[in-house]
Design a protein around this motif. Structure first.
Motif, short mmCIF file in Angstrom:
data_model
loop_
_atom_site.label_atom_id
_atom_site.label_comp_id
_atom_site.label_asym_id
_atom_site.label_seq_id
_atom_site.Cartn_x
_atom_site.Cartn_y
_atom_site.Cartn_z
N UNK A 19 -42.00 14.60 7.91
CA UNK A 19 -42.36 16.01 8.14
C UNK A 19 -41.44 16.97 7.39
N UNK A 20 -40.18 16.57 7.19
CA UNK A 20 -39.28 17.42 6.39
C UNK A 20 -39.83 17.55 4.97
N UNK A 21 -40.29 16.42 4.43
CA UNK A 21 -40.82 16.42 3.06
C UNK A 21 -42.07 17.31 2.99
N UNK A 22 -42.91 17.19 4.01
CA UNK A 22 -44.14 17.99 4.02
C UNK A 22 -43.78 19.48 4.08
N UNK A 31 -35.05 6.78 18.53
CA UNK A 31 -35.71 7.28 17.32
C UNK A 31 -37.23 7.35 17.48
N UNK A 32 -37.78 6.65 18.47
CA UNK A 32 -39.22 6.82 18.71
C UNK A 32 -39.47 8.26 19.13
N UNK A 33 -38.46 8.85 19.81
CA UNK A 33 -38.58 10.25 20.24
C UNK A 33 -38.17 11.19 19.11
N UNK A 34 -37.05 10.87 18.45
CA UNK A 34 -36.56 11.76 17.38
C UNK A 34 -37.63 11.93 16.30
N UNK A 35 -38.31 10.84 15.98
CA UNK A 35 -39.33 10.89 14.93
C UNK A 35 -40.63 11.51 15.44
N UNK A 36 -40.72 11.63 16.75
CA UNK A 36 -41.98 12.12 17.33
C UNK A 36 -43.09 11.10 17.26
N UNK A 37 -42.75 9.87 16.87
CA UNK A 37 -43.80 8.86 16.68
C UNK A 37 -44.20 8.14 17.96
#
Ligand code: NOJ
Length: 755
Positions: free
Chosen positions: A489-492, A554-560
């Motif tokens: 998402x940062x790249x987007x 990281x499942x939370x940090x990534x929002x995935x």
């Protein structure tokens, strides 16, 4: 035993369970010093320009260092307390920002010894203030045991190479010349000098003449005799020792300054020493140091009810993070400074905590890391820009992705895209803009997906130990998929800001997210990785290491993670302990998954195998904030505050410093639960700072302004925070957890916000 006071900590007993260190530095000349005066100084690199001996892991601990013997009649003692057997009657050591001060008294003599490295010369300054109740004539002997500058060569070739060293007197300035054959950068190797700003009665350059046979720093023979022998050294074991005669009048204070410095030539030494001896040089240097830290730390300040947290947030955490930024994982009481160089993944993470303080410093460091990237997007694992050695070229699945995160943070802090246009060479030829570099990071990931669609582990991901599950090149990292998911998402967003189409990044995100929620979900938590053989590590079906912390946070940090809340509940259920969160549960035996392909030789509860891995704890704090669970975030944050963990574990179990984070703490499956390891140089510093400032306080730089999205428990409320962004001071009062956004207006100097 110790007390915090503004920007310093005062230690009352010299014999702490381990040396409690501090670092001094002007960016070129560096010194690590303990509360007992032990330590090591180096010019630029401890690998090739190390100045003095520090004997790692040997008994007696914490030797050698920067000592001043005070000979008062027959009594010999040191204001550093160590290494003399004779101890001061009153004593304390204070570590402050870039300096360490010893205050000691014995037989009516009072000494204040302040050590620091100033900005104006490459020298460790020892500022001694001496006072006596009655008229006294004393002799003082400042002493440093020198070593070969290349520590590894010293261990291997000392018997021949030591005869190429010389140490001599040049008009009462002692000079050490390291002119050893085959050293990597002879033309850039400095001379080392030792000088005082009072007359020198005599000196010694030959360590064995000064110390004597079968003696140690504890009782050098020439100190006992009261006379140096003017020994020079052209081959052998060098030292610097000065004999200074001091006449103290009752009640009068005398100042003596000692300088341990470097310069390239004898001429330059003369100039440098002349400068050092100027009347106001030491005071000016110390004032400048204090101003520098005052300025640095003013960028983010808070006032909160939890005073332990407050002193960490305002002082010690950003201070530690800055030291990590400079030294990576190079040299500490635990790391010998022999072969760590600049780790790409480690340093990229350290940059995150430099960004709010100094984006130029952050950019320069990140550009250095970009020079380690290849045109296909992958990176060297670590490099040696100062030493000029070949880099370690192992390919890990995460290194290149950290670069994206660091670059994104810089853009958000600056609120402009300019940095993306800076041009940096590739390691394997050619050059590209920063924007191209980070696109390549993603491309490399996509070119290296495994059979299941997750990124290949390659030579492991963030977890060093996982290199064993992927040696055949097939192992896949579920965690790297989440790391990728964090930066896509940062790249987007960056693509959009640049007016480019970033849809492909969101498409990849969705595809990886699907894999995470199907293949990686285990029922109660997310699995960790897939081995070469196709086995899931981190699954309830496995007998050991069933649950791993990182894929939950990281499942939370990534929002995935659709099941992120449940995954984090499992963290609390299986991994949390009163001293922090374990990295895995249960810890493994050395025959898991098989005896021949075991994952670890670490003892249970140690290091990578089920310790409380502080670095990874920070991500659990962030995840809880994202999920809006302020109480749990605070619990995880608070229990790892070094002074709290130390109190809970007990000072002699915890052992490490109560003012800086350690890398890990032995877990409950160890017989030494609570023993803290590898303090100072750890990714914990940067990430803990990010966790508390950007997620608990929730104060985050966004492209157009400042987002305030707090997740604070009652122990941290109300909170008053000052945050400087783009030259504007934001005074923020937080009374409740409510999201606010303040648009940044160019040219505005101050904002005041209350939520
Ligand atoms: C410490 C290493 O410096 C770091 O690179 C690694 O990510 C962690 N250990 C976890 O294995």
């Amino acid at each position: 035993m110790y007390s915090f006071n503004n920007n310093k900590i005062t230690i009352k007993d010299y014999n702490t369970p381990t040396p409690w260190m501090n670092y001094m530095s002007n960016g070129t000349f560096h010194t690590m010093i303990s509360q007992a005066g032990g330590g090591v100084a180096f010019y630029k690199s401890p690998q090739i320009w190390r100045i003095n001996h520090y004997r790692f892991f040997h008994l007696p601990t914490d030797r050698s260092g920067f000592y001043t013997y005070i000979k008062d009649g027959k009594t010999v003692w040191c204001p550093t307390n160590e290494p003399c057997r004779e101890k001061p009657e009153k004593w304390s050591a204070t570590h402050g920002m870039g300096y360490t001060r010893f205050e000691a008294e014995k037989n009516g003599i009072n000494v204040t010894a302040t050590y620091f490295v100033g900005e104006f010369e490459n020298a460790l300054i020892w500022n001694l203030k001496l006072k006596s109740d009655v008229d006294k004539k004393i002799t003082i002997f400042p002493f440093v045991e020198l070593g070969m500058m290349e520590f590894m060569r010293e261990l291997q070739w000392q018997c021949y190479n030591k005869h190429q060293l010389s140490c001599y007197n040049m008009d009462d300035v002692l000079v050490y010349k390291y002119a050893v054959e085959m050293q990597p950068k002879p033309d850039e190797t400095p001379l080392v000098y030792f000088a005082a700003d009072v007359p020198v009665k005599a000196f010694d350059c030959d360590r064995d003449e000064f110390v004597g046979a079968y003696r140690s720093e504890e009782n050098p023979q020439n100190v006992e005799k009261g006379e140096c022998t003017n020994s020079t050294l052209y081959g052998g074991d060098p030292c610097f020792a000065l004999q200074l005669e001091i006449d103290l009048k009752a009640g009068e204070e005398k100042t003596v300054n000692i300088f341990l410095g470097t310069a390239m030539t004898e001429e330059e030494i003369k100039k440098s020493v002349t400068h050092c001896r100027e009347k106001d040089f030491v005071d000016k240097s110390f004032k400048k140091l204090a101003e520098h830290w005052e300025e640095h730390l003013s960028k983010f300040r808070c006032e909160i009810p939890d005073k332990d947290a407050e002193v960490m947030i305002n002082v010690w955490n950003p201070y530690q993070a800055e030291r990590n930024f400079q030294f990576s994982r190079n040299i500490s009481f635990y790391a010998t400074g022999t072969f760590r160089g600049v780790g790409v993944r480690d340093t990229a993470q350290d940059i995150l905590a430099m960004v709010p303080f100094d984006t130029r410093r952050a950019k320069d460091k990140l550009n250095l890391l970009f020079t380690q990237q290849y045109k296909d997007g992958h990176c060297n694992h670590y490099c040696f820009p100062t030493e000029g050695w070949e880099p370690v070229t192992r390919i890990h699945s995460d290194n290149h992705l950290w670069l994206v995160m660091a670059a994104y943070n810089i853009i958000m802090e600056e609120g402009k895209l300019d940095y993306l246009d800076e041009i940096v060479p590739y390691y394997d030829g050619g050059e590209a803009t920063v924007w191209e570099h980070i696109k390549k990071s993603i491309d490399f990931c996509m070119e290296n997906l495994g059979e299941n669609g997750f990124p290949l582990m390659l030579s492991s991901d963030w977890n060093d130990m996982l290199y064993k599950v992927c040696r055949k090149g097939k192992g896949e990292s579920i965690w790297t998929s989440m790391q990728l998911g964090t930066v896509l998402p940062y790249m987007a967003e960056l693509a959009k800001l640049k007016g480019e189409d970033g849809q492909k990044y969101l498409d990849i995100y969705e595809a990886q997210k699907k894999l995470v929620n199907t293949i990686a979900w285990d029922g109660e938590w997310y699995r960790r990785c897939i081995t070469d053989e196709g086995t899931f590590i981190g699954s309830a079906k496995e007998p050991q290491a069933k649950i791993w912390l990182n894929t939950q946070s990281w499942s939370v940090i990534s929002g995935m993670g659709d099941n992120g809340r449940k995954a984090m509940d499992s963290v609390e259920k299986y991994l949390d302990t009163p001293l922090g969160i374990k990295k895995i549960h249960p810890a493994m035996t050395t025959d898991y998954p098989t005896k021949d392909a075991n994952l670890t030789m670490y003892n249970k509860g140690c290091g990578e195998n089920g310790s409380v891995f502080c670095h990874a704890n920070t991500w659990a704090i962030i995840a809880e904030c994202i999920l809006g669970n302020a109480d749990r975030a605070y619990k995880y944050y608070h229990q790892l505050l070094p002074m709290i963990a130390q109190k809970k574990a007990g000072e002699w179990r915890y052992k490490a410093e109560p003012y800086v984070y350690a890398s890990n703490i032995f877990g409950p499956e160890s017989d030494k639960f609570g023993l803290a390891n590898v303090s100072w140089l750890t990714g914990t510093a940067a990430w803990m700072y990010v966790a508390v400032t950007q997620y608990m306080f929730g104060i985050k730089a966004k492209y157009d302004g400042l987002e305030i999205n707090p997740c604070l428990s009652k122990e941290m409320l109300p909170a008053k925070v000052t945050r400087v962004l783009r030259g504007c001071k934001y005074e923020i009062t937080i009374t409740k957890n409510e999201k606010t956004f303040v648009s940044h207006i160019e040219g505005r100097k101050e904002y005041s916000i209350t939520i």
